[in-house]
Scaffold this motif. Sequence first.
Motif: not given
Length: 373
Positions: A332, A227, A224, A346
Amino acid sequence: MPKWRYIATRLNGDGTETFLNFNVPLSATEVNPVVNGHGGIKGTITPEIASLKTDDGEHLFVPWWTAIYAEEDGHIRGGGILKDYDDEAPKLQLDCIGHTGYLVDTRYTGTKSIERDDPLKVSRHLWDHTQTRPHFNLGIEFAGADKSRDMFIGDDSILPTQTPTKVTPYVLAYYQTHDLAKEFELLASLAPFEYTMTHEWNADKTAIRHILHYGYPRLGARRTDLRFVVGENVVEQPKFDIGGDTYASDVIVLGAGEGSKMMRAEDNDPAPRRLGRDAVIIDKTITTPTEAKKRAAAERKLLAGTADVTEIQVRQHPHAPLGSYSVGDDIRIETADGWSGIRSLWVKILGIQIRPESNVTTLQIMRAEKVSK
């Protein structure tokens, strides 16, 4: 700009290696770490350079003896054992297979019959067996998961949770086991577990460690903190596969055997939202119902009909710099509008193709839920 160098060694077969050259002049280089595969390094040397020979005039690059490693600012990003080279003067093109590829066409020299065991532990046994042979020791170490699940390796039943009425032992033997890489892949699919090979300097930087990382049920993590964004670090809009070939509601797998005695298993969607569609998978290497059933379930998961993406190109960027992510990680992707209708999803990184002469890295990926365990 990061500083890259390529290091050539000689694998001695006793778990050690000798450094030959710390600045191999590779160009057009590709470094490719992967999940559940071999990967490796490719590159070209031109023109012929006298210093790239041993003191007695022998060729520095000898298949199944020379290894090459790619280092970026002190971090080894990948390595491989020279498998082939193409000498087209003045160019020399090198193709190095990742160290897990050493098991390809490597045979089992004893006999071992297994009825119940942990596939991950059995896979480690393949390396232990190989590395006890004279001249076959690469010095491979193990890290990560050290067990997966206890199961009937040669199970004749449909479900591995059931007690089989008859067990066909899983046999490793000198008279039939001639490719340990295939055995390793079979064991990885049975558990299933994931694996990848990495290389790193030892504490005092006098030797390179080769570490086979296991993940059960998976490698990597959902990141997380990173990206991939189209227009920022993703070079161009990813190409999504939304064709009909990506969908099947009913999958049948046909394995070893002939006619009505052929190994088979089905996996069907009981309430598909679309028309029913069949997919027939024929794989004669499948020898047990358990293996066939697992393959059928995995194939239907892949054929869910959702738009998928297999590759993206990313540039160096603070959102996800090279070295911050690894094969096995989920990251992601944020995309622009397109026919797929996908703006964010994802993906799992299955392979990383690094071209040190470019600021762009190619990632082999798959929609995360298709490979999640």
